[in-house]
Design an enzyme around this catalytic site. Structure first.
Site, PDB file in Angstrom:
ATOM      1  N   LYS A  44       0.839  -0.881  -0.369  1.00 52.33           N
ATOM      2  CA  LYS A  44      -0.068   0.113  -0.358  1.00 52.33           C
ATOM      3  C   LYS A  44       1.054   1.354   0.127  1.00 52.33           C
ATOM      4  O   LYS A  44       1.560   1.301   0.489  1.00 52.33           O
ATOM      5  CB  LYS A  44      -0.886   0.437   0.938  1.00 52.33           C
ATOM      6  CG  LYS A  44      -0.040  -0.117   2.447  1.00 52.33           C
ATOM      7  CD  LYS A  44      -1.164  -0.130   3.868  1.00 52.33           C
ATOM      8  CE  LYS A  44       0.303  -0.203   5.676  1.00 52.33           C
ATOM      9  NZ  LYS A  44      -1.499  -0.612   6.524  1.00 52.33           N
ATOM     10  N   TYR A 263      15.128  30.092  12.044  1.00 58.37           N
ATOM     11  CA  TYR A 263      13.716  30.542  11.768  1.00 58.37           C
ATOM     12  C   TYR A 263      13.869  31.178  13.482  1.00 58.37           C
ATOM     13  O   TYR A 263      13.658  29.575  13.756  1.00 58.37           O
ATOM     14  CB  TYR A 263      12.432  29.827  11.376  1.00 58.37           C
ATOM     15  CG  TYR A 263      12.648  29.545   9.649  1.00 58.37           C
ATOM     16  CD1 TYR A 263      11.851  31.491   9.155  1.00 58.37           C
ATOM     17  CD2 TYR A 263      11.716  29.226   8.853  1.00 58.37           C
ATOM     18  CE1 TYR A 263      11.790  31.586   7.967  1.00 58.37           C
ATOM     19  CE2 TYR A 263      12.344  29.338   7.548  1.00 58.37           C
ATOM     20  CZ  TYR A 263      11.684  30.672   7.056  1.00 58.37           C
ATOM     21  OH  TYR A 263      11.189  30.651   5.949  1.00 58.37           O
TER      22      TYR A 263
END
Ligand SMILES: *Cc1c(COP(=O)(O)O)cnc(C)c1O
Length: 377
Positions: A44, A263
């Site tokens: 999957k 940041y």
């Protein structure tokens, strides 16, 4: 495993080098471990992000004859690549009865409604259709509850149009062999599956198959272990890592003590520091929690065989790592840093980011070029 970086596309942030021979040998090692049970493969989510297009033929070639997909959009490709295999769809009918009947992919049924709907499809075609039945033994996710399972077993007409090809259940705590819930679910599965005599049974995934032969029944369903993932906390599966993830170093720069990186200025240099900026960020699947501005141990990359800690916030396209302690001539723009591999496992990367290796593996982004190699070429 090494990969010839010269072979990679200039535009990619980096590469995921996938060793298909390792995938094949992992499947064979699991198949040998669980014999006389047989070994399927769960492919999957584009084979856990590794690339179904290459993984499925590799597994077919290795001898795998049973595949599990999750969703209808995975159906056509899987059937095309594994024309003779038994293929089951874990999410059930999912509105795709016609597609599944046409591609001969058998839904794993979990509700009375689904059983009815698949039966209607069979009647419309004028023949019985195979399906698997998922019995819930305690995960409380998908699966027919105990009471419904007993009711179904007592009413054979409900399954008249269905050729019951497989009974499955799924374990909640198989990553911890000491968890008593494993045995509870085993006993429940034995009891409930006995209501459908003669139907093949499947309980274990990558972690469950390490709980021992009692858990393997007729078929096991590993996914993660095929790529070398270690699903069990304490019982290593007989598999080896099948991928190495590398990203380009874009820049190397010095920062003086007191300066901050990234940041929100969460990381501050305490010494003269050399920072390498690497071309992969959270858009590529590097977890934002892999940086540790608050002093807890964070993630690392490997450059020229040495660990370099991720410092400052992980941003969308970039991470910054402290390479002060690495020989300067080994850390240059254009070289590659290893994010997974070279000793850093999927589990390591998951752990430092507050998640699991499965999530790391399946979220590796499309900006990485997938490079397929055979046995470390
Ligand atoms: C995803 C899945 C598997 C495979 O699990 P792994 O831990 O990757 O081996 C097996 N069975 C079911 C029902 C699943 O959803």
């Amino acid at each position: 495993m090494s990969v010839r970086i010269a072979d990679t596309t200039a535009g990619a942030v980096g590469t995921i080098a996938i060793d298909l021979a390792a995938v094949a040998s992992n499947w064979r090692a699991l198949a040998a471990k669980v014999r006389p049970a047989s070994c399927g493969a769960v492919i999957k989510a584009d084979a856990y992000g590794v690339g179904a297009e290459r993984v499925i033929p590799t597994l077919v070639e290795a001898g795998c004859g049973t595949f599990f997909i999750a969703t209808p959009d995975e159906a056509e490709e899987t059937r095309r690549l594994a024309p003779a295999a038994a293929i089951y769809a874990l999410d059930g009918v999912a509105g795709a009865a016609d597609l599944y009947a046409r591609t001969q992919i058998w839904p794993v049924l979990s509700t009375p409604d689904e059983i009815e709907s698949w039966s209607r499809s069979a009647s419309a075609l004028g023949r019985r259709l195979p399906a698997a039945l998922h019995i819930d033994t305690g995960l409380n996710r998908l699966g027919l509850p105990v009471r419904e399972t007993r009711r179904l077993a007592g009413d054979p007409s409900a399954l008249a149009a269905i050729d019951l090809a497989l009974l499955i259940s799924h374990l909640a705590c198989a990553d911890n062999p000491r968890d008593p819930k494993n045995r509870d679910q085993l006993v429940a599965f034995e009891t409930l599956s006995a209501l459908f005599p003669g139907v093949p049974r499947s309980l274990a995934a990558s972690d469950g198959l390490m709980l021992g032969p009692d858990y393997c029944f007729d078929l096991v369903r590993p996914g993660y272990a095929l790529y070398g993932g270690q699903a069990s906390e304490t019982s290593p599966a007989p598999v080896r890592p099948a991928l190495v993830v590398r990203a380009r170093i874009l820049a190397v720069a010095d920062v003086t003590p007191g300066e901050t990186v990234g940041y929100a200025a969460t990381w501050r240099a305490k010494r003269p520091t050399r920072i390498a900026t690497i071309a992969a960020g959270y858009a590529d699947g590097v977890p934002r929690h892999a940086s540790a501005p608050d002093g807890r141990p964070g993630g690392h990359v490997v450059i020229a065989g040495a660990l370099a800690p991720i410092v400052g916030r992980v941003s969308m396209d970039l991470i910054t790592v402290d390479v002060t302690d690495l020989p300067a001539d080994l850390v240059r723009p254009g070289q590659f840093a290893t994010l997974i591999g070279d000793g850093l496992t999927l589990e390591d990367v998951g752990r430092v980011s507050g998640t699991i290796g499965y999530e790391i593996l399946t979220r590796l982004g499309r900006r990485f070029e997938r490079v397929y190699v055979q046995d470390g070429v």
